[in-house]
Design a protein around this motif. Sequence first.
Motif, PDB file in Angstrom:
ATOM      1  N   PHE A   1      -0.606   3.793 -14.038  1.00 54.61           N
ATOM      2  CA  PHE A   1      -0.650   2.283 -14.197  1.00 54.61           C
ATOM      3  C   PHE A   1       1.014   2.971 -13.062  1.00 54.61           C
ATOM      4  CE2 PHE A   1      -2.365   1.636 -17.719  1.00 54.61           C
ATOM      5  CZ  PHE A   1      -3.192   0.861 -17.708  1.00 54.61           C
ATOM      6  N   GLY A   2       1.675   1.290 -12.538  1.00 56.54           N
ATOM      7  CA  GLY A   2       3.012   1.770 -11.888  1.00 56.54           C
ATOM      8  C   GLY A   2       3.864   0.832 -10.998  1.00 56.54           C
ATOM      9  N   TRP A   3       4.292   0.337 -10.647  1.00 53.03           N
ATOM     10  CA  TRP A   3       5.229  -0.191 -10.303  1.00 53.03           C
ATOM     11  C   TRP A   3       6.158   0.395  -8.764  1.00 53.03           C
ATOM     12  CZ3 TRP A   3       7.903   1.277 -15.237  1.00 53.03           C
ATOM     13  CH2 TRP A   3       8.828   1.440 -14.582  1.00 53.03           C
ATOM     14  N   TRP A   4       6.954  -0.302  -8.030  1.00 49.25           N
ATOM     15  CA  TRP A   4       7.732   0.026  -6.753  1.00 49.25           C
ATOM     16  C   TRP A   4       8.720  -1.172  -6.260  1.00 49.25           C
ATOM     17  CZ3 TRP A   4       5.864   0.754  -1.345  1.00 49.25           C
ATOM     18  CH2 TRP A   4       7.192   1.438  -0.509  1.00 49.25           C
ATOM     19  N   ASN A   5       9.891  -1.054  -6.228  1.00 53.75           N
ATOM     20  CA  ASN A   5      10.664  -2.285  -6.180  1.00 53.75           C
ATOM     21  C   ASN A   5      10.476  -0.989  -3.868  1.00 53.75           C
ATOM     22  OD1 ASN A   5      12.939  -2.933  -4.165  1.00 53.75           O
ATOM     23  ND2 ASN A   5      13.761  -3.352  -6.208  1.00 53.75           N
ATOM     24  N   CYS A   6       9.842  -2.148  -3.363  1.00 54.56           N
ATOM     25  CA  CYS A   6       9.662  -1.246  -2.062  1.00 54.56           C
ATOM     26  C   CYS A   6      11.081  -1.855  -1.057  1.00 54.56           C
ATOM     27  CB  CYS A   6       7.913  -1.852  -1.183  1.00 54.56           C
ATOM     28  SG  CYS A   6       8.435  -3.553  -0.694  1.00 54.56           S
ATOM     29  N   GLY A   7      12.256  -2.393  -1.097  1.00 58.30           N
ATOM     30  CA  GLY A   7      12.958  -3.195  -0.402  1.00 58.30           C
ATOM     31  C   GLY A   7      11.882  -4.928   0.586  1.00 58.30           C
ATOM     32  N   ARG A   8      12.878  -4.534   1.578  1.00 56.49           N
ATOM     33  CA  ARG A   8      12.073  -5.936   2.444  1.00 56.49           C
ATOM     34  C   ARG A   8      11.450  -5.007   3.460  1.00 56.49           C
ATOM     35  NH1 ARG A   8      14.844 -10.781   1.525  1.00 56.49           N
ATOM     36  NH2 ARG A   8      16.967 -11.022   0.609  1.00 56.49           N
ATOM     37  N   GLY A   9      10.298  -5.954   4.329  1.00 58.51           N
ATOM     38  CA  GLY A   9       9.667  -5.558   4.952  1.00 58.51           C
ATOM     39  C   GLY A   9       8.580  -5.415   4.761  1.00 58.51           C
ATOM     40  N   PHE A  10       8.121  -5.624   3.701  1.00 59.49           N
ATOM     41  CA  PHE A  10       6.468  -4.659   3.269  1.00 59.49           C
ATOM     42  C   PHE A  10       5.607  -5.146   4.259  1.00 59.49           C
ATOM     43  CE2 PHE A  10       2.519  -5.033   0.396  1.00 59.49           C
ATOM     44  CZ  PHE A  10       2.483  -4.202  -0.064  1.00 59.49           C
ATOM     45  N   LEU A  11       5.612  -5.962   4.971  1.00 58.45           N
ATOM     46  CA  LEU A  11       4.354  -6.019   6.259  1.00 58.45           C
ATOM     47  C   LEU A  11       5.181  -5.944   7.430  1.00 58.45           C
ATOM     48  CD1 LEU A  11       3.129  -9.774   5.203  1.00 58.45           C
ATOM     49  CD2 LEU A  11       1.714  -7.682   4.137  1.00 58.45           C
ATOM     50  N   THR A  12       6.857  -5.633   7.617  1.00 59.94           N
ATOM     51  CA  THR A  12       6.774  -5.467   8.915  1.00 59.94           C
ATOM     52  C   THR A  12       6.787  -4.447   9.162  1.00 59.94           C
ATOM     53  OG1 THR A  12       8.899  -6.359   8.462  1.00 59.94           O
ATOM     54  CG2 THR A  12       7.538  -7.577   8.976  1.00 59.94           C
ATOM     55  N   LYS A  13       7.553  -3.504   8.412  1.00 58.35           N
ATOM     56  CA  LYS A  13       7.906  -1.942   8.425  1.00 58.35           C
ATOM     57  C   LYS A  13       7.182  -1.239   7.743  1.00 58.35           C
ATOM     58  CE  LYS A  13      12.750  -3.810   8.272  1.00 58.35           C
ATOM     59  NZ  LYS A  13      14.460  -3.350   7.362  1.00 58.35           N
ATOM     60  N   GLY A  14       5.460  -1.653   8.046  1.00 63.09           N
ATOM     61  CA  GLY A  14       4.876  -1.050   7.366  1.00 63.09           C
ATOM     62  C   GLY A  14       4.184  -0.497   5.411  1.00 63.09           C
TER      63      GLY A  14
END
Length: 364
Positions: free
Chosen positions: A2-15
């Motif tokens: 299990f896990g998680w991640w704060n990816c920041g913005r740009g999940f779709l637009t920055k690959g």
Amino acid sequence: MFGWWNCGRGFLTKGKRSELDVFLKENKVDVFGVQEVDIHKTTFFYHDMYKINGYKHVFPLSLEKHGRARCLLYYKEGLDEMITVRKDLMVDDQPIIWIQLGQRNGPLLAFHYREWTGLNGENSLNSQKHRLQEVLSKVSMASRKGNDLYWMGDINVDAADIVPSNNHTNDTLAGLIQNTMLEEGLDQMISTATRMQLVDNVCQESTIDHLYTNVPEGVMNIKVLSTASSDHARILFKRKKKLDTPVKRVSLRSFKNFDKLAFTEEINAIDWEYISCLGADGATDFFTSSVMAALDKHAPLITFTPSKNYNPVISEETKSLMALRDKARSKARTTLSADDIKLFKQLRNKTVAVSYTHLRAHET
């Protein structure tokens, strides 16, 4: 896994979705939360925009009700029969997703992104406290169901501020979390820095990604994995399915039928003058055995197997106060009366004060 991640913005637009696709498969992750995404239900939106092959995804209630979401959850295809989305535990204007594994008694997992600013644009301390209290009430509700509980995510409060030695009040976000930890018997499992950011050319670290659970012995192989595409690390952990814990037996004296007068008479009937004929060790043994014999008669020891959520720190007085507090909170939310809100706050503060008193007494 299990896990998680704060990816920041740009999940779709920055690959970042493609990056996460590789990460999930390489690490054989079963369930994973993604946070601080920015999803808007516009005319261009469609569900499979966020699809990762081999996984299904879930959005929070806020997307359906408010047309916006700041988190989503992925789980492996084929786990449908094992996973139930618990909408009853979610808050419809906050980025949080609850799921349950297995049947009614299965573990409950919450993936939460505590935002500074709510969907309504409010970011004052009072608005943050209100939103956090809504989530914490659901955490408490889940904890009292008796299931294994895992509440995780970017909480945006440094774990260094949430320690038992600090005498927190409900005036701080850390205090609200600490009080819930105390009341529900939760442990915070992440101890290393999870976020690194450059401020004035100085690298600052903090632990604002947390994992809370009522079964700390069931959390294994915690990994905090840094990544160049976000200032937050990805967090992974395993859950021990079957805890190899021995059956715990507790012995306590039962004062249910204790007669203070009869006990006092029996103590007074002992020939205490006999002690003067004994040495120090003999006098100590005589005193101890005499008093213990009287106690065994009037307040016998009972041995039992405690329930899963047994907590010797939480007394019957504390449980009664908790029940009164919860009842007052429900009424205050319904009526919004100033008097009802005042009563709830008084009961809440009294419950916390009594809990701390019993905790200190238990630790000494």
